[in-house]
Design an enzyme around this catalytic site. Structure first.
Site, PDB file in Angstrom:
ATOM      1  N   ALA A  18     -25.341  19.003  26.899  1.00 28.26           N
ATOM      2  CA  ALA A  18     -25.252  17.713  27.611  1.00 28.26           C
ATOM      3  C   ALA A  18     -26.473  17.411  28.464  1.00 28.26           C
ATOM      4  O   ALA A  18     -26.484  16.420  29.181  1.00 28.26           O
ATOM      5  CB  ALA A  18     -23.996  17.709  28.484  1.00 28.26           C
ATOM      6  N   SER A  19     -27.514  18.230  28.382  1.00 25.25           N
ATOM      7  CA  SER A  19     -28.643  18.027  29.303  1.00 25.25           C
ATOM      8  C   SER A  19     -29.653  16.998  28.820  1.00 25.25           C
ATOM      9  O   SER A  19     -30.512  16.575  29.579  1.00 25.25           O
ATOM     10  CB  SER A  19     -29.350  19.363  29.567  1.00 25.25           C
ATOM     11  OG  SER A  19     -29.855  19.900  28.367  1.00 25.25           O
ATOM     12  N   ASP A  67     -24.128  29.474  27.353  1.00 27.00           N
ATOM     13  CA  ASP A  67     -24.692  29.557  26.006  1.00 27.00           C
ATOM     14  C   ASP A  67     -23.541  29.500  24.999  1.00 27.00           C
ATOM     15  O   ASP A  67     -22.703  30.402  24.955  1.00 27.00           O
ATOM     16  CB  ASP A  67     -25.459  30.886  25.874  1.00 27.00           C
ATOM     17  CG  ASP A  67     -26.136  31.030  24.527  1.00 27.00           C
ATOM     18  OD1 ASP A  67     -25.794  30.281  23.582  1.00 27.00           O
ATOM     19  OD2 ASP A  67     -27.005  31.904  24.413  1.00 27.00           O
ATOM     20  N   ASN A  94     -21.423  19.636  20.794  1.00 27.55           N
ATOM     21  CA  ASN A  94     -22.642  18.907  20.437  1.00 27.55           C
ATOM     22  C   ASN A  94     -23.888  19.797  20.412  1.00 27.55           C
ATOM     23  O   ASN A  94     -24.843  19.485  19.691  1.00 27.55           O
ATOM     24  CB  ASN A  94     -22.839  17.761  21.445  1.00 27.55           C
ATOM     25  CG  ASN A  94     -24.239  17.199  21.400  1.00 27.55           C
ATOM     26  OD1 ASN A  94     -24.593  16.435  20.512  1.00 27.55           O
ATOM     27  ND2 ASN A  94     -25.078  17.609  22.356  1.00 27.55           N
ATOM     28  N   SER A 146     -24.133  16.758  10.882  1.00 23.75           N
ATOM     29  CA  SER A 146     -25.351  16.002  10.533  1.00 23.75           C
ATOM     30  C   SER A 146     -25.263  15.548   9.077  1.00 23.75           C
ATOM     31  O   SER A 146     -24.644  16.233   8.248  1.00 23.75           O
ATOM     32  CB  SER A 146     -26.579  16.898  10.705  1.00 23.75           C
ATOM     33  OG  SER A 146     -27.717  16.301  10.112  1.00 23.75           O
ATOM     34  N   TYR A 159     -30.155  25.006   8.880  1.00 19.03           N
ATOM     35  CA  TYR A 159     -29.537  23.866   9.588  1.00 19.03           C
ATOM     36  C   TYR A 159     -28.468  23.199   8.706  1.00 19.03           C
ATOM     37  O   TYR A 159     -27.353  22.929   9.153  1.00 19.03           O
ATOM     38  CB  TYR A 159     -30.643  22.870   9.956  1.00 19.03           C
ATOM     39  CG  TYR A 159     -30.204  21.702  10.820  1.00 19.03           C
ATOM     40  CD1 TYR A 159     -30.021  21.855  12.189  1.00 19.03           C
ATOM     41  CD2 TYR A 159     -29.970  20.450  10.258  1.00 19.03           C
ATOM     42  CE1 TYR A 159     -29.628  20.792  12.975  1.00 19.03           C
ATOM     43  CE2 TYR A 159     -29.581  19.376  11.045  1.00 19.03           C
ATOM     44  CZ  TYR A 159     -29.414  19.551  12.403  1.00 19.03           C
ATOM     45  OH  TYR A 159     -29.022  18.490  13.184  1.00 19.03           O
ATOM     46  N   LYS A 163     -24.427  22.947   9.427  1.00 21.69           N
ATOM     47  CA  LYS A 163     -23.763  21.652   9.601  1.00 21.69           C
ATOM     48  C   LYS A 163     -22.689  21.432   8.534  1.00 21.69           C
ATOM     49  O   LYS A 163     -21.656  20.802   8.803  1.00 21.69           O
ATOM     50  CB  LYS A 163     -24.803  20.522   9.589  1.00 21.69           C
ATOM     51  CG  LYS A 163     -25.762  20.567  10.789  1.00 21.69           C
ATOM     52  CD  LYS A 163     -25.027  20.448  12.110  1.00 21.69           C
ATOM     53  CE  LYS A 163     -25.951  20.309  13.302  1.00 21.69           C
ATOM     54  NZ  LYS A 163     -25.227  20.182  14.583  1.00 21.69           N
TER      55      LYS A 163
HETATM   56  P1  NAP Z   1     -31.694  17.954  21.708  1.00 21.56           P
HETATM   57  O1  NAP Z   1     -32.253  16.731  22.311  1.00 21.56           O
HETATM   58  O2  NAP Z   1     -32.617  19.039  21.261  1.00 21.56           O
HETATM   59  O3  NAP Z   1     -30.614  18.570  22.747  1.00 21.56           O
HETATM   60  C1  NAP Z   1     -29.929  19.750  22.422  1.00 21.56           C
HETATM   61  C2  NAP Z   1     -28.990  20.111  23.556  1.00 21.56           C
HETATM   62  O4  NAP Z   1     -28.281  21.308  23.206  1.00 21.56           O
HETATM   63  C3  NAP Z   1     -29.705  20.398  24.866  1.00 21.56           C
HETATM   64  O5  NAP Z   1     -28.893  19.986  25.937  1.00 21.56           O
HETATM   65  C4  NAP Z   1     -29.822  21.923  24.857  1.00 21.56           C
HETATM   66  O6  NAP Z   1     -30.003  22.420  26.172  1.00 21.56           O
HETATM   67  C5  NAP Z   1     -28.466  22.278  24.253  1.00 21.56           C
HETATM   68  N1  NAP Z   1     -28.391  23.607  23.670  1.00 21.56           N
HETATM   69  C6  NAP Z   1     -29.178  24.138  22.721  1.00 21.56           C
HETATM   70  N2  NAP Z   1     -28.805  25.395  22.469  1.00 21.56           N
HETATM   71  C7  NAP Z   1     -27.739  25.672  23.279  1.00 21.56           C
HETATM   72  C8  NAP Z   1     -26.923  26.803  23.498  1.00 21.56           C
HETATM   73  N3  NAP Z   1     -27.113  27.956  22.835  1.00 21.56           N
HETATM   74  N4  NAP Z   1     -25.907  26.723  24.398  1.00 21.56           N
HETATM   75  C9  NAP Z   1     -25.714  25.576  25.095  1.00 21.56           C
HETATM   76  N5  NAP Z   1     -26.455  24.481  24.946  1.00 21.56           N
HETATM   77  C10 NAP Z   1     -27.462  24.533  24.043  1.00 21.56           C
HETATM   78  O7  NAP Z   1     -30.781  17.638  20.432  1.00 21.56           O
HETATM   79  P2  NAP Z   1     -30.097  16.258  19.960  1.00 21.56           P
HETATM   80  O8  NAP Z   1     -31.027  15.589  19.041  1.00 21.56           O
HETATM   81  O9  NAP Z   1     -29.532  15.526  21.128  1.00 21.56           O
HETATM   82  O10 NAP Z   1     -28.923  16.843  19.057  1.00 21.56           O
HETATM   83  C11 NAP Z   1     -27.601  17.035  19.549  1.00 21.56           C
HETATM   84  C12 NAP Z   1     -26.701  17.428  18.370  1.00 21.56           C
HETATM   85  O11 NAP Z   1     -26.768  16.401  17.379  1.00 21.56           O
HETATM   86  C13 NAP Z   1     -27.134  18.705  17.669  1.00 21.56           C
HETATM   87  O12 NAP Z   1     -26.000  19.426  17.239  1.00 21.56           O
HETATM   88  C14 NAP Z   1     -27.913  18.209  16.469  1.00 21.56           C
HETATM   89  O13 NAP Z   1     -27.926  19.128  15.409  1.00 21.56           O
HETATM   90  C15 NAP Z   1     -27.124  16.968  16.146  1.00 21.56           C
HETATM   91  N6  NAP Z   1     -27.869  15.982  15.354  1.00 21.56           N
HETATM   92  C16 NAP Z   1     -29.001  15.406  15.852  1.00 21.56           C
HETATM   93  C17 NAP Z   1     -29.687  14.473  15.078  1.00 21.56           C
HETATM   94  C18 NAP Z   1     -30.930  13.793  15.566  1.00 21.56           C
HETATM   95  O14 NAP Z   1     -31.526  13.047  14.767  1.00 21.56           O
HETATM   96  N7  NAP Z   1     -31.355  13.951  16.792  1.00 21.56           N
HETATM   97  C19 NAP Z   1     -29.215  14.165  13.799  1.00 21.56           C
HETATM   98  C20 NAP Z   1     -28.065  14.779  13.327  1.00 21.56           C
HETATM   99  C21 NAP Z   1     -27.392  15.688  14.115  1.00 21.56           C
HETATM  100  P3  NAP Z   1     -30.662  23.875  26.463  1.00 21.56           P
HETATM  101  O15 NAP Z   1     -31.847  24.005  25.561  1.00 21.56           O
HETATM  102  O16 NAP Z   1     -30.982  23.854  27.917  1.00 21.56           O
HETATM  103  O17 NAP Z   1     -29.576  24.860  26.161  1.00 21.56           O
END
Ligand code: NAP
Length: 252
Positions: A18-19, A67, A94, A146, A159, A163
């Site tokens: 959520a960050s 985590d 998420n 995804s 990945y 997914k």
């Molecule tokens: P992002 O901007 O990289 O953010 C990822 C978030 O997950 C951050 O808050 C990160 O914080 C947290 N995180 C990562 N590893 C973690 C862990 N081990 N424990 C707890 N928190 C963790 O990613 P996003 O693009 O928003 O993607 C969010 C979700 O949507 C993901 O599951 C991604 O696969 C999916 N998604 C994204 C897209 C896209 O185009 N962006 C498309 C399809 C699906 P920390 O690093 O501080 O832990």
């Protein structure tokens, strides 16, 4: 502040990752609908900033560093949430990462960390909330998968597998928990503008846009809109489904 679309007054929601990006948008929208939010990510600084924004907009939120790949870490957060707010109504799994490479160059650690965070992270979250949701005779679980889990992608075997696994997990959990009035659904975003996709160069982004009927990349709020609906009482007869938020990129 995002527009309020559903009534989630007094519901307690946990949002992982959520960050920033999609998780931040989901947390803010659930809050604007009235839910109390537990924000989870590994690093506290950005997480606290999101919490403070929610609170400054009149919402209720708590940040808990954790985590998702570690079952103890997540189950402890769930226990702390119940101690604080008495119940858990909504879980949004998420948190996710990408560690892309062609199979010849992919390290075992790249495979393991993607599976452990993306797929096992969902298992850990569901396992931790299942008992309190069953006790509460209600619950909403939403897993962020995804389009890549549906169509695959060269250089993203880890990945895509994680997914695709989330979709199978979602269906199984929906069957297992349906009789307890707990719905379990997945949301499959296409290409959304976040840190995860910012690494793509402009040429690749233009190519992507031409493969998307709606002609643009998505925003985190595009995804959050659907998550809020799936978390609401109005979505009570929907379970075991995967919904794409992808501008029409994938039509099954
Ligand atoms: P992002 O901007 O990289 O953010 C990822 C978030 O997950 C951050 O808050 C990160 O914080 C947290 N995180 C990562 N590893 C973690 C862990 N081990 N424990 C707890 N928190 C963790 O990613 P996003 O693009 O928003 O993607 C969010 C979700 O949507 C993901 O599951 C991604 O696969 C999916 N998604 C994204 C897209 C896209 O185009 N962006 C498309 C399809 C699906 P920390 O690093 O501080 O832990």
């Amino acid at each position: 502040m995002p527009v309020k679309c559903c009534n989630l007054t007094d519901k307690v929601a946990i949002v992982t990752g959520a960050s920033r990006g999609i998780g931040e948008a989901i947390a803010k929208q659930l809050s604007s609908c009235g839910a109390k939010i537990i924000l989870i990510a590994r690093n506290s600084d950005q997480l606290v900033a999101v919490k403070e924004t929610i609170i400054s907009n009149g919402g209720i939120a708590e940040s808990m560093a954790g985590d998702v790949s570690n079952l103890n870490s997540i189950s402890e957060i769930v226990t702390n949430t119940i101690d604080k707010w008495g119940q858990i109504d909504i879980l949004v799994n998420n948190a996710g990462i990408a560690r892309d490479n062609i199979i010849m160059r992919m390290k075992e650690d790249d495979w393991d960390s993607v599976m452990n965070i993306n797929l096992k992270g969902c298992f850990n979250g569901i396992k931790s909330v299942a008992r309190p949701m069953i006790k509460n005779k209600a619950g909403r679980i939403i897993n962020i998968t995804s389009v890549i889990g549906q169509i695959g992608n060269a250089g993203q075997s880890n990945y895509a597998a994680s997914k695709a696994g989330i979709m199978g997990l979602t269906k199984s959990m929906a069957k297992e928990l349906g009789s307890r009035n707990i719905t379990v659904n997945a949301v499959a975003p296409g290409y959304i503008t976040t840190d995860m996709t910012n690494e793509l160069n402009d040429e690749v982004k233009e190519q992507l846009k031409s493969s998307i009927p709606l002609g643009r990349l998505g925003t985190p709020d595009d995804v959050a809109n659907l998550v809020c609906f799936l978390a609401s009482d109005e979505a009570g007869y929907i379970t075991g489904q995967t919904f794409n938020v992808d501008g029409g990129m994938v039509m099954i």
